[in-house]
Design a protein around this motif. Structure first.
Motif, PDB file in Angstrom:
ATOM      1  N   VAL A 196       0.837  -1.205   0.000  1.00 35.64           N
ATOM      2  CA  VAL A 196       0.000   0.000   0.000  1.00 35.64           C
ATOM      3  C   VAL A 196       0.870   1.253   0.000  1.00 35.64           C
ATOM      4  O   VAL A 196       0.600   2.219  -0.728  1.00 35.64           O
ATOM      5  CB  VAL A 196      -0.969   0.003   1.198  1.00 35.64           C
TER       6      VAL A 196
ATOM      7  N   LEU B   5      -5.151   3.032   6.735  1.00 37.21           N
ATOM      8  CA  LEU B   5      -4.663   3.345   5.393  1.00 37.21           C
ATOM      9  C   LEU B   5      -5.456   4.490   4.779  1.00 37.21           C
ATOM     10  O   LEU B   5      -4.909   5.327   4.065  1.00 37.21           O
ATOM     11  CB  LEU B   5      -4.730   2.098   4.506  1.00 37.21           C
TER      12      LEU B   5
ATOM     13  N   CYS C  79      -5.323   2.644  -1.742  1.00 38.43           N
ATOM     14  CA  CYS C  79      -5.217   1.389  -0.990  1.00 38.43           C
ATOM     15  C   CYS C  79      -6.335   0.420  -1.342  1.00 38.43           C
ATOM     16  O   CYS C  79      -6.236  -0.762  -1.057  1.00 38.43           O
ATOM     17  CB  CYS C  79      -5.193   1.660   0.514  1.00 38.43           C
TER      18      CYS C  79
END
Lengths: 469, 469
Positions: free
Chosen positions: A405, A428, A415
Motif C-alpha cells: 500500500v 490506510l 489502498c
C-alpha cells in the motif's frame, strides 16, 4: 463492557413485536451475519431482521434509532474488509428477501431492482431482452452490497464501475427518513449528487433499498481468449500499451503463474503455468476482429505466445468462471488456509513497477500469494494464503500488504480499488486521504449524528461512535 | 435593508491589506462579476478579489468567514442560472488568474489544471500530445465552473460528463481548510466520494481550485457531417434508435429549423431550414466507416436526406463552431433580445413525445424559441428570445418553461441536464427532489454552517442563509 451499545433488549423486543419470526436471535443465524469472506474476526449482531419493503426498513431504522442501537445492512456477506461485523452489537438488517426486479425499461436501457437482487439473478432475468448489466465483482454479491462498496470487476475497464452505472437510489436514513436520489435521465445537474455519496458509503450513512441501474446492449459480437507470456514484465507492459493506445478491450485480466496453477487444479484446466492475460473484445464482428488483430501485434512485441480463442459461448463461460473462481482456486492451493486479500490500484504507467516490486517482496517471503488483477484499470489483488493457526504468517501478510500500500500511495494510487475500507483499512484511509478525513467525518455526523449506521467502519477513529447517550 | 450580510467593510479592508490592488471595488468590475449569460438580474458583489494560489483562496475564505461575509466563486461568468449573482453582497473570488496547466500525465492519460484554465486553452496546449479533453459545453467556460455545474455538452453521449471525467479535486472549504479528494488511480473505493459531492455543488460548498482530469486519446479517425430530415419526428426517432442500438456515436446533436436559420445567418452557412442532426463518429478508419453506414440505414428509414460529410479538419471545425455558436446565433435572430434558456433531460424513449409536445406549445405562443439539443442524452434546450422591455414576454417564456419542466418530470426526467439550479430553478428542484431536500440541506449545513458560500443558490428556502449573526 464489550462496547455494545444502546437498549438492545428493548429494540429486539420491539422488532419481534412488529416482525414476528422475521427476527432471529439464534446464535447460528447471528454468527453467519457477523462475518464476511475476510480474515476479520466474526462479530455477531444481537439479532437479525429480514425486512421485505423499503417501508419496513424505515420502521426498523426508526426503532433502532429510538433505542440507540447499531444497525448493520447485510446483503450476501461477500465483502472482504469485515464490513458486516457487528463490532458494537446491534441489529443486522438482512435485505436478501428484497430481491424483486421491479421494472426493466427496455427502451431506455435501465432497470429498477431491490437491494437484495444479485447480479447473476439480474443477468439471467435479462437474457431475452438483449441487455445486460456489466459490473461483475467475482462474488455473487447483491446490488445493495455492490453499491455500498463501489464495486467494479472485470468489465470496468470498458463499462465503468458502480459509480458510472447507477442512475438513482432509494435510501433509508438512520432516522427512518426515505430519500430518493437521481432519476431516469441519463444525466442531471439538479442539486448535490446524493447517488454517488451513498455509492461507496459501506452502510455507514443509510440503507440502500432500491437501485435504478443503467443497462448495456449485449454486443453483437464477443470474442474471448487467453495468452501466456514469458515474463510478468512483458505481460504487464502489453496491458499498459493496450490502455495507452485506447484499444477498447472489454476485459483484460492478469493471472500470475501461481494463480494459473490454482485455476488448473480447481477448474480442471490445463494451462501453461506462466503469467497469462484473459481478454474479451466486444463490438461488431468487424471491430472485434480489428481489436484482436491490434492486440495480437502488441502481444508479439512483448514476448506473448499464441492466443487461445474461446469463441463458443460455453468456452467463454468456462474461461470466465475459472477467472471468477480464482479466489477459491487460490485458497484451494493450500487446503485449510484462510485468505488476506490486497486491493491496490495505481496509475497505469506505474503498474509494471508496482507489480514487479511486489512480486519480488513475495519471493523473499515464505508465503504463497497468487496474483490476479483487473489490470486495465491498474488494479490487482494478491491472495495471501495463511495458516489460520499462525499469528506469524498473518503478521507477515500484513507487513507485506503495508509495504504494497505504501508503494501504491507513493505512486499516486489508492489502498483500495474496489473492496472498500471496512474495518481493515481505516489507518490506510487516513494515510491516503488525511486532508479529507475531517470532511468525511462531518458528513457522517450530519447524516448519522448518533453514529448508529454500521459503526466503526471507514472512519479511522471512533469519536462519533463512542459518544455516550 | 437589502439583505447584505456581515461586516463587509471590515472584510474588504482586510483583503486590501493582504491583496493590495488584486482587490477591486470599482463599480464596473463589481457589476461584471454579478451577472452571467442569463436573464437573472445582476447583483454586484461588494468587492472582487483575484487570488493566484490555493493558499490565497484559503486566506480569503478564513477572512470572509471571520467577518461573516458571503463568498462567491467566479470563473468565466458563462453560467445560465444566475450562479454568480451576489444576491446578499459579499466578495466575488475570481479564479481566472489561476490558469496554469500544472502537469500532463501523458502515460496515464490525465492532467492537473488550476480552476481558471478553460477547455479551449487546455485542448490547444494538448495538441501535440495526441490527447484531448472531451467535455465541451458551448461556452469557453473554466474547469472550475464546469465542475461546479456538472457540465457536459456535445461529446457526453460517448465520453460522459464532468462527473465521469474528473479524477480528483483540491477544494477550499468556507472555513479555509484545504481538502484533496480522489487521486490518480482510475478507480478507488477509499471512503466517501467527495469528488462527486463537489461536482455540481455550484460554489455552495467550497472553492474548487485544482482539478485532475481524465484525458482521452484523439481518435485515429474522425468523421462528421449533417443530415436534414423532413420531420422533427423522423429526426428524433432516428436518434432514439441510434442510442437503443448502442451505436457509439461521439456526437449527435439536433437543431430545429429555427436554429438552422440562426446558424445560417450568424455563421454564414447555407443549410436547408429543416430539423437537422449534426453527427460525429470516432474510431479506427474501419469502425468509423461502419458506424456511418449503420447510421445511414437508420436515416433512410426515418425520412432523412443525404448525409453531407465534413471530412477535412477545417470543415469539421466550421461545423462544430456553428453548433457551439447556436446560442449567439439564436439571439441574433432577434437583435436586441435577451435569452431564457431551458435545459430538460428525459429518458430517451420519451424524447420524441417531449420535443413534439413542446414544439406544439411554442407554435401556439407568439414567442420565437430555436431548439438545440444533446439529444443522444435526452437533453435539449430552447432559447426563448425575449424583448428585454417586455415583462409579458418574460412571463410567457416562464410559463412555457414551467410546462416543459412539468412534462419532463412526469416522464421521469430532470429540470436540468447540465446548466444547474442556481437562482432560477430552486422551486423546480423542490418539485424534482422533494424527498432529498432535507438531506441536501443537512450536507450544506455540515460544510458551510454560516451559509456564506454562494448564498441562496440551489436550495429552495433560505433557512440557512437568513440566520443572523
Amino acid at each position: 463492557m464489550d462496547g455494545r451499545r444502546g437498549n438492545v433488549f428493548g429494540a429486539v423486543a420491539a422488532l419481534q413485536a412488529q416482525f414476528g419470526d422475521r427476527v432471529s436471535v439464534l446464535p447460528d443465524i447471528c454468527a453467519a451475519h457477523g462475518r464476511d469472506l475476510s480474515l476479520h474476526p466474526a462479530s455477531p449482531p444481537d439479532a437479525v431482521v429480514f425486512p421485505e419493503t423499503t417501508e419496513e426498513v424505515a420502521r426498523i431504522a426508526r426503532l433502532c434509532s429510538a433505542h440507540h442501537v447499531p444497525m448493520i445492512p447485510f446483503g450476501a456477506g461477500t465483502s472482504l474488509e469485515g464490513h458486516v461485523a457487528a463490532v458494537r452489537g446491534g441489529v443486522s438488517v438482512d435485505l436478501s428477501a428484497m430481491n424483486r426486479i421491479l421494472d426493466v425499461g427496455q427502451q431506455d436501457l435501465d432497470c429498477l431492482v431491490e437491494a437484495g437482487v444479485t447480479r447473476q439473478q439480474l443477468n439471467a432475468y435479462l437474457r431475452d431482452t438483449g441487455l445486460f448489466f456489466p459490473v461483475d465483482p467475482g462474488a455473487e454479491a447483491t446490488f445493495g452490497g455492490m453499491c455500498a462498496t463501489g464495486a467494479s470487476g472485470t468489465n470496468a475497464v470498458r463499462y465503468g464501475t458502480m459509480r458510472e452505472n447507477v442512475l438513482g437510489l432509494t435510501v433509508v436514513l438512520p432516522s427512518g427518513e426515505i430519500v430518493r436520489t437521481g432519476g431516469r435521465a441519463r444525466k442531471s445537474s439538479a442539486g448535490y449528487d446524493l447517488t454517488r455519496l451513498f455509492i461507496g458509503s459501506e452502510g455507514t450513512l443509510g440503507f440502500i433499498t432500491e437501485i435504478r441501474l443503467r443497462l448495456t446492449g449485449i454486443p453483437e459480437s464477443i470474442s474471448a481468449g487467453l495468452c501466456a507470456f514469458e515474463s510478468m514484465e512483458g505481460a504487464v507492459n502489453a496491458v499498459i500499451l493496450t490502455i495507452q493506445m485506447g484499444l477498447p478491450v472489454a476485459r483484460i485480466e492478469l493471472l500470475d503463474e501461481k494463480a494459473i496453477q490454482g485455476c488448473n487444479l480447481y477448474s480442471h484446466l490445463d494451462l501453461d503455468e506462466k503469467p497469462t492475460l484473459f481478454l474479451e473484445f466486444h463490438g461488431t464482428e468487424q471491430s472485434v476482429k480489428e481489436q484482436a488483430e491490434r492486440f495480437g501485434e502488441i502481444v508479439a512485441d512483448h514476448g506473448g505466445g499464441a492466443f487461445t480463442w474461446a469463441t463458443r459461448e460455453e468456452d467463454r463461460n468456462r474461461l470466465w468462471t475459472a477467472r471468477h473462481n480464482a479466489f477459491y482456486a487460490g485458497l484451494n492451493l493450500r487446503p485449510g488456509s484462510k485468505a488476506l486479500t490486497t486491493d491496490v490500484c495505481v496509475p497505469i504507467s506505474r503498474l509494471a513497477a508496482c507489480i514487479l516490486e511486489t512480486k519480488a517482496d513475495i519471493g523473499d517471503s515464505p508465503l504463497i500469494a497468487p496474483l490476479v488483477g483487473h489490470v486495465g484499470d491498474g488494479n490487482f489483488h494478491l491472495v495471501f494464503l495463511i495458516d489460520p493457526d499462525s499469528a506469524e504468517e498473518e503478521r507477515e501478510a500484513h507487513r507485506l500488504n503495508d509495504r504494497l500500500v505504501e508503494r501504491a500511495l507513493a505512486m499516486g494510487g489508492t489502498c483500495t480499488g474496489e473492496h472498500g475500507i471496512g474495518l481493515g483499512k481505516k489507518d490506510l484511509l487516513a494515510k491516503e486521504h488525511g486532508s479529507a478525513l475531517g470532511l468525511m467525518r462531518a458528513l457522517k455526523k450530519a447524516i448519522d449524528p448518533q453514529g448508529l449506521m454500521n459503526p466503526d467502519k471507514i472512519l479511522p477513529d471512533n469519536t462519533l461512535e463512542t459518544a455516550t447517550f
